[in-house]
Design a protein around this motif. Structure first.
Motif, PDB file in Angstrom:
ATOM      1  N   ARG A   1       0.843  -1.201   0.000  1.00 48.14           N
ATOM      2  CA  ARG A   1       0.000   0.000   0.000  1.00 48.14           C
ATOM      3  C   ARG A   1       0.880   1.255   0.000  1.00 48.14           C
ATOM      4  O   ARG A   1       0.581   2.249   0.651  1.00 48.14           O
ATOM      5  N   ALA A   2       1.954   1.207  -0.794  1.00 47.19           N
ATOM      6  CA  ALA A   2       2.904   2.318  -0.814  1.00 47.19           C
ATOM      7  C   ALA A   2       2.266   3.621  -1.264  1.00 47.19           C
ATOM      8  O   ALA A   2       2.624   4.702  -0.796  1.00 47.19           O
ATOM      9  N   LEU A   3       1.321   3.532  -2.198  1.00 47.84           N
ATOM     10  CA  LEU A   3       0.681   4.723  -2.756  1.00 47.84           C
ATOM     11  C   LEU A   3      -0.813   4.698  -2.449  1.00 47.84           C
ATOM     12  O   LEU A   3      -1.650   4.543  -3.340  1.00 47.84           O
ATOM     13  N   LEU A   4      -1.142   4.872  -1.204  1.00 47.23           N
ATOM     14  CA  LEU A   4      -2.540   4.881  -0.802  1.00 47.23           C
ATOM     15  C   LEU A   4      -3.189   6.177  -1.284  1.00 47.23           C
ATOM     16  O   LEU A   4      -2.716   7.265  -0.979  1.00 47.23           O
ATOM     17  N   PRO A   5      -4.289   6.109  -2.051  1.00 43.01           N
ATOM     18  CA  PRO A   5      -4.907   7.336  -2.571  1.00 43.01           C
ATOM     19  C   PRO A   5      -5.466   8.212  -1.453  1.00 43.01           C
ATOM     20  O   PRO A   5      -5.881   7.730  -0.405  1.00 43.01           O
ATOM     21  N   ASP A   6      -5.490   9.518  -1.715  1.00 34.43           N
ATOM     22  CA  ASP A   6      -6.105  10.468  -0.786  1.00 34.43           C
ATOM     23  C   ASP A   6      -7.584  10.669  -1.099  1.00 34.43           C
ATOM     24  O   ASP A   6      -8.331  11.162  -0.259  1.00 34.43           O
ATOM     25  N   VAL A   7      -7.992  10.326  -2.321  1.00 33.28           N
ATOM     26  CA  VAL A   7      -9.355  10.567  -2.773  1.00 33.28           C
ATOM     27  C   VAL A   7      -9.911   9.299  -3.408  1.00 33.28           C
ATOM     28  O   VAL A   7      -9.214   8.630  -4.176  1.00 33.28           O
ATOM     29  N   LEU A   8     -11.157   8.962  -3.098  1.00 36.14           N
ATOM     30  CA  LEU A   8     -11.846   7.858  -3.752  1.00 36.14           C
ATOM     31  C   LEU A   8     -12.665   8.432  -4.903  1.00 36.14           C
ATOM     32  O   LEU A   8     -13.546   9.266  -4.674  1.00 36.14           O
ATOM     33  N   PRO A   9     -12.382   8.041  -6.146  1.00 37.86           N
ATOM     34  CA  PRO A   9     -13.152   8.579  -7.279  1.00 37.86           C
ATOM     35  C   PRO A   9     -14.647   8.322  -7.111  1.00 37.86           C
ATOM     36  O   PRO A   9     -15.059   7.309  -6.534  1.00 37.86           O
ATOM     37  N   SER A  10     -15.442   9.245  -7.625  1.00 39.42           N
ATOM     38  CA  SER A  10     -16.897   9.136  -7.537  1.00 39.42           C
ATOM     39  C   SER A  10     -17.391   7.918  -8.310  1.00 39.42           C
ATOM     40  O   SER A  10     -16.686   7.394  -9.180  1.00 39.42           O
ATOM     41  N   PRO A  11     -18.599   7.453  -8.006  1.00 43.06           N
ATOM     42  CA  PRO A  11     -19.153   6.323  -8.767  1.00 43.06           C
ATOM     43  C   PRO A  11     -19.149   6.573 -10.274  1.00 43.06           C
ATOM     44  O   PRO A  11     -18.873   5.643 -11.061  1.00 43.06           O
ATOM     45  N   ALA A  12     -19.453   7.791 -10.700  1.00 45.56           N
ATOM     46  CA  ALA A  12     -19.464   8.093 -12.136  1.00 45.56           C
ATOM     47  C   ALA A  12     -18.061   7.948 -12.727  1.00 45.56           C
ATOM     48  O   ALA A  12     -17.888   7.405 -13.830  1.00 45.56           O
ATOM     49  N   ALA A  13     -17.035   8.421 -11.995  1.00 42.15           N
ATOM     50  CA  ALA A  13     -15.657   8.273 -12.475  1.00 42.15           C
ATOM     51  C   ALA A  13     -15.238   6.812 -12.475  1.00 42.15           C
ATOM     52  O   ALA A  13     -14.548   6.352 -13.392  1.00 42.15           O
ATOM     53  N   GLN A  14     -15.672   6.064 -11.462  1.00 41.91           N
ATOM     54  CA  GLN A  14     -15.328   4.643 -11.419  1.00 41.91           C
ATOM     55  C   GLN A  14     -15.971   3.879 -12.572  1.00 41.91           C
ATOM     56  O   GLN A  14     -15.385   2.917 -13.083  1.00 41.91           O
ATOM     57  N   GLN A  15     -17.157   4.310 -12.995  1.00 42.92           N
ATOM     58  CA  GLN A  15     -17.785   3.669 -14.157  1.00 42.92           C
ATOM     59  C   GLN A  15     -16.940   3.876 -15.406  1.00 42.92           C
ATOM     60  O   GLN A  15     -16.799   2.961 -16.226  1.00 42.92           O
ATOM     61  N   VAL A  16     -16.373   5.051 -15.552  1.00 45.95           N
ATOM     62  CA  VAL A  16     -15.488   5.311 -16.692  1.00 45.95           C
ATOM     63  C   VAL A  16     -14.227   4.463 -16.582  1.00 45.95           C
ATOM     64  O   VAL A  16     -13.788   3.830 -17.561  1.00 45.95           O
ATOM     65  N   LEU A  17     -13.622   4.442 -15.390  1.00 45.30           N
ATOM     66  CA  LEU A  17     -12.390   3.663 -15.189  1.00 45.30           C
ATOM     67  C   LEU A  17     -12.613   2.184 -15.460  1.00 45.30           C
ATOM     68  O   LEU A  17     -11.689   1.477 -15.909  1.00 45.30           O
ATOM     69  N   ALA A  18     -13.832   1.695 -15.207  1.00 45.09           N
ATOM     70  CA  ALA A  18     -14.135   0.277 -15.446  1.00 45.09           C
ATOM     71  C   ALA A  18     -14.018  -0.091 -16.920  1.00 45.09           C
ATOM     72  O   ALA A  18     -13.877  -1.273 -17.266  1.00 45.09           O
ATOM     73  N   LYS A  19     -14.056   0.905 -17.796  1.00 43.27           N
ATOM     74  CA  LYS A  19     -13.912   0.641 -19.231  1.00 43.27           C
ATOM     75  C   LYS A  19     -12.447   0.499 -19.637  1.00 43.27           C
ATOM     76  O   LYS A  19     -12.146   0.133 -20.766  1.00 43.27           O
ATOM     77  N   GLY A  20     -11.565   0.831 -18.700  1.00 40.04           N
ATOM     78  CA  GLY A  20     -10.139   0.755 -18.996  1.00 40.04           C
ATOM     79  C   GLY A  20      -9.523  -0.525 -18.474  1.00 40.04           C
ATOM     80  O   GLY A  20     -10.108  -1.610 -18.582  1.00 40.04           O
ATOM     81  N   TYR A  21      -8.352  -0.391 -17.852  1.00 39.56           N
ATOM     82  CA  TYR A  21      -7.573  -1.551 -17.420  1.00 39.56           C
ATOM     83  C   TYR A  21      -7.423  -1.506 -15.908  1.00 39.56           C
ATOM     84  O   TYR A  21      -7.019  -0.485 -15.341  1.00 39.56           O
TER      85      TYR A  21
END
Length: 407
Positions: free
Chosen positions: A60-80
């Motif tokens: 967990r070396a690079l733990l995010p400071d922000v959790l992307p919104s559900p809408a952003a996560q839907q976009v990311l799900a189309k990637g890798y």
């Protein structure tokens, strides 16, 4: 993270040094709520944690400071999907990811890259040298490292600006609070970067070249057939991570070094009048205001550090930037002085198994930048009519937001 909490984190990240100083003098480790971690601040303790890789995992070396919104996560799900990389693996898995990087960043290959880097640097300065003023972060520091990383990886120069942009957007998405529509736009840029990288990965499987892309494909997806979907996900994650590490941190090192040289005019004049000081100036800049301020580690079992007992699963922030200001290790640590004897006793590029494999390439880019600027723009100075330099709120690649100069 709530907006009030993020504001406190931003304030800490823009200037973490007062916190570091207090933590080095405190008994044991200091828990920092803004970091959600125990701060490892003293040089000896930092080195101990980095040596004990079995007890302090990088998962967990690079733990995010922000959790992307559900809408952003839907976009990311189309990637890798995110996969472990060289930064977030331990033991054999880390060695597997690291081996092709060590080969690509060997002394010989770095030396072969330097003429290309010098040529690109000269062209960048040509573009603004007659203007009398410039904003150096956008005109130079954010460009050269991307061009060099692109050359090393094997990305077409025409694709480098999009690759650099995608790297910045990936960082923004995980570490900066943004409105939902901006998060979605950032996610789309990240997916575009991932799609580009996947295209390069499949191309190199079909027609290997002498570049890092081909070496990583051969190492992480051995064989001759089409990489599996899971292998493609892992390779995309690895290249996305390398792109960010390969250009953001060197951009930060260049920008912060120039800021400190120009903030104390005597330091700039010393280097300008005696370029023989440049190697020492590179090390002093890396020590004094470290680009990568630190990484997180997670305890794998109950451990004791500096007298503080930590349970399994505890998070520590291993502060390279604090270790480099430790009075027990460095004389006059809060003074930026390019006349110090040349020394690499700092941990600006990490220590132990996770020491930065690209440290020499970063040093070379900074050194050639200083040689170029003292030759081409000897009268370089901060623009007193421009905005005061402000540091970006990040501990991953500490640098000025902008650097307005004139000559």
């Amino acid at each position: 993270m709530a907006s009030k909490d993020h504001a406190r984190l931003d304030e800490l990240q823009r200037d973490p040094y007062p916190l570091y100083a207090r933590a080095r003098e405190a008994e044991g480790l200091t828990f920092v709520p803004e970091l959600r971690a125990w701060l490892v601040a003293r040089d000896a303790d930092v080195r101990e944690v980095l040596r004990r890789a079995d007890d302090f995992s990088s998962e967990r070396a690079l733990l995010p400071d922000v959790l992307p919104s559900p809408a952003a996560q839907q976009v990311l799900a189309k990637g890798y999907g995110k996969r472990p990389t060289v930064v977030s693996t331990d033991g054999a898995a880390h060695r597997r990811h690291r081996a092709p990087l060590n080969q690509a960043l060997s002394a010989g290959r770095v030396a072969a890259l330097v003429p290309y880097a010098a040529e690109q640097a000269e062209a960048l300065v040509d573009a603004f040298a007659d203007d009398g003023r410039a904003e150096l972060m956008s005109a130079y520091a954010r460009r050269l490292p991307g061009q060099v990383a692109g050359r090393l990886i094997g990305i077409d120069p025409a694709d480098v600006p999009a690759a650099v942009h995608g790297g910045y957007r990936a960082e923004q998405l995980l570490f900066r609070p943004m409105e939902e529509d901006e998060q979605v736009a950032a996610a789309e840029d990240v997916v575009a970067l991932q799609t580009m990288l996947d295209r390069y990965i499949r191309d190199r499987r079909a027609a290997p070249r002498d570049d890092l892309l081909s070496a990583m494909v051969a190492a992480l997806a051995p064989g001759s057939g089409e990489p599996t979907l899971d292998q493609r996900h892992e390779l995309v994650s690895s290249f996305q991570n390398f792109l960010i590490a390969g250009h953001l941190t060197t951009t930060a090192l260049i920008g912060t070094t120039l800021l400190h040289l120009l903030s104390d005019r005597r330091q700039w004049e010393l280097v300008r009048d005696d370029p023989g000081l440049i190697p020492a100036a590179v090390e002093e800049a890396a020590r004094y205001d470290t680009a990568v301020q630190g990484f997180r580690r997670t305890t794998t079992r109950p451990v004791t550090v500096a007298g503080t007992e930590l349970p399994a699963g505890a998070t520590v922030f291993v502060a390279y930037g604090s270790a480099n200001r430790d009075e027990r290790r460095h004389d006059r640590p809060d003074t930026f002085d390019v006349t110090r004897p040349l020394s690499r006793r700092h941990v600006a590029f990490g220590h132990g198994a996770h020491g930065c494999p690209g440290s020499q390439l970063a040093r070379e880019q900074l050194a050639l930048t200083l040689r170029l600027l003292v030759r081409r723009l000897p009268g370089l100075r901060l623009d007193e009519d421009g905005p005061r330099p402000v540091m970006r709120p990040t501990l991953i690649h500490r640098s000025p937001e902008a650097l307005h100069v004139r000559w």
